[in-house]
Write an enzyme that holds these catalytic residues in place. Structure first.
Site, PDB file in Angstrom:
ATOM      1  N   HIS A 163      -9.611  -1.557 -10.668  1.00 36.55           N
ATOM      2  CA  HIS A 163     -10.274  -2.761 -10.155  1.00 36.55           C
ATOM      3  C   HIS A 163     -11.780  -2.747 -10.418  1.00 36.55           C
ATOM      4  CE1 HIS A 163      -6.942  -3.846  -6.987  1.00 36.55           C
ATOM      5  NE2 HIS A 163      -6.503  -3.835  -8.241  1.00 36.55           N
ATOM      6  N   LYS A 204      -6.414  -6.992  -3.872  1.00 32.33           N
ATOM      7  CA  LYS A 204      -6.730  -6.078  -2.791  1.00 32.33           C
ATOM      8  C   LYS A 204      -6.093  -4.703  -3.072  1.00 32.33           C
ATOM      9  CE  LYS A 204      -3.799  -8.790  -0.921  1.00 32.33           C
ATOM     10  NZ  LYS A 204      -2.821  -8.675  -2.042  1.00 32.33           N
ATOM     11  N   ASP A 237      -2.352   0.602  -0.201  1.00 33.83           N
ATOM     12  CA  ASP A 237      -1.333  -0.342  -0.633  1.00 33.83           C
ATOM     13  C   ASP A 237      -0.895  -1.277   0.486  1.00 33.83           C
ATOM     14  OD1 ASP A 237      -0.344  -0.121  -3.469  1.00 33.83           O
ATOM     15  OD2 ASP A 237       1.498  -0.750  -2.471  1.00 33.83           O
TER      16      ASP A 237
END
Length: 333
Positions: free
Chosen positions: A82, A100, A181
């Site tokens: 990311h 996210k 997660d």
């Protein structure tokens, strides 16, 4: 930064299941067009592009970021990519919606926010829970005092996942473990409804090799003493429910990470059921917020501002520190 009479041109970095789910939602968004996809593998990019009718196919983030036919990039890679993917896209002048958790730790999030600010581009964490109409209605009910004063939030998210050290879910170098997660969801929910949080206590279990968290329970509280009991697990199918408990009632939500319905229980009254079906699969709401912000010239969304993404990540950093979980590359400056 839109073309063709208000069309927002999307690029997608990553070709996994989350990218597919996002594009299914994007179909329901007026003025959205997917013009490019990027992947580490040329074959994967070609397959994905053929499936979705995407004209431009790229190998790697740099080529996608430099594509002149792209206005905004959706980052759908594993957590560990990311940070680099977002920085590359912002540096190339692209707006970014990043899955996210926004990054692996608070240091990376700070760098990403700084890059968005310096390049004058929009950046948002794709916390789809926040944008669902049902979530917004819950916020309105709480603000109106429907359950009195909020006193406690209980949120859990867990599934039984077979242990496989080769899997991304159990790999510390890829941000494996339950916290990043699944735990990001209850922590973000507590941040949304409770505001600034203090971590009161943490307990958890590590995986068989002692490298990532298999299960975590976190107790937080805000400055008014309102508490949040948050849990996540890769070892057990948790109830996967949310309860917002006030002095005069409560709100209960199932499938709360992107809700369509919930029940309001007011003391002394019959339960009130609310339903807000998605037009697609729920991802359309965050995409619409991205389009609205970019059209308005906003660099961050008031519904998911940079400061909150940083707050959420700082909490997760503290939880990891207390559990003794280290991500080898990300946690090394």
């Amino acid at each position: 930064m839109t073309t063709d009479r208000g069309v927002l041109r999307w690029g997608v970095l990553g070709t996994g299941w989350i990218a597919t789910a996002f594009l299914e939602g994007l179909r329901a968004v007026h003025g959205a067009r997917v013009t490019a996809v990027g992947s580490r593998s040329a074959a994967a990019a070609e397959r994905f592009a053929d499936t979705w009718g995407i004209p431009n196919r790229h190998v790697g983030v740099t080529a996608l970021a430099e594509d002149p036919d792209v206005d905004v990039v959706y980052i759908a890679t594993p957590h560990s990519a990311h940070h680099a993917g977002t920085l590359a896209c912002l540096a190339a002048g692209k707006h970014v919606l990043c899955e996210k958790p926004l990054a692996m730790n608070a240091r990376q999030v700070t760098e990403m926010i700084g890059a968005a600010r310096s390049h004058g581009r929009f950046l948002m964490e794709a916390m789809w829970t926040r944008f669902a109409p049902a979530s917004r209605k819950i916020s309105d009910l709480l603000a109106a005092g429907a359950i009195g004063e909020l006193r406690m939030l209980i949120a859990n998210f867990g599934n039984a996942v077979p242990y496989d050290p080769a899997s991304r879910l159990w790999n510390p170098e890829l941000g494996g473990g339950a916290l990043l997660d699944l735990g990001v969801y209850p922590i973000a929910l507590a941040s949304h409804f409770l505001g600034d949080l203090t971590v009161v206590g943490v307990s958890g279990r590590l995986d068989p090799q002692g490298k990532v968290d298999a299960q975590s329970t976190v107790l937080v509280e805000n400055r008014d003493g309102v508490t949040g009991l948050l849990a996540c697990s890769l070892e057990a199918p948790l109830p996967n429910r949310v309860a917002l408990i006030g002095t005069r009632g409560r709100i209960e939500v199932e499938r709360w990470w992107c809700p369509t319905d919930f029940v309001l229980y007011r003391d002394g009254s019959e339960p009130e059921a609310y339903a807000f079906p998605h037009r697609a699969n729920g991802y359309e709401h965050e995409a619409e917020e991205v389009a609205r912000c970019i059209a308005a010239g906003e660099q961050e969304s008031p519904l998911m501002p940079w400061a909150e993404s940083l707050r959420i990540m700082r909490i997760m950093d503290e939880v990891r520190q207390r559990l003794g979980v280290v991500y080898p590359y990300a946690d090394t400056p």
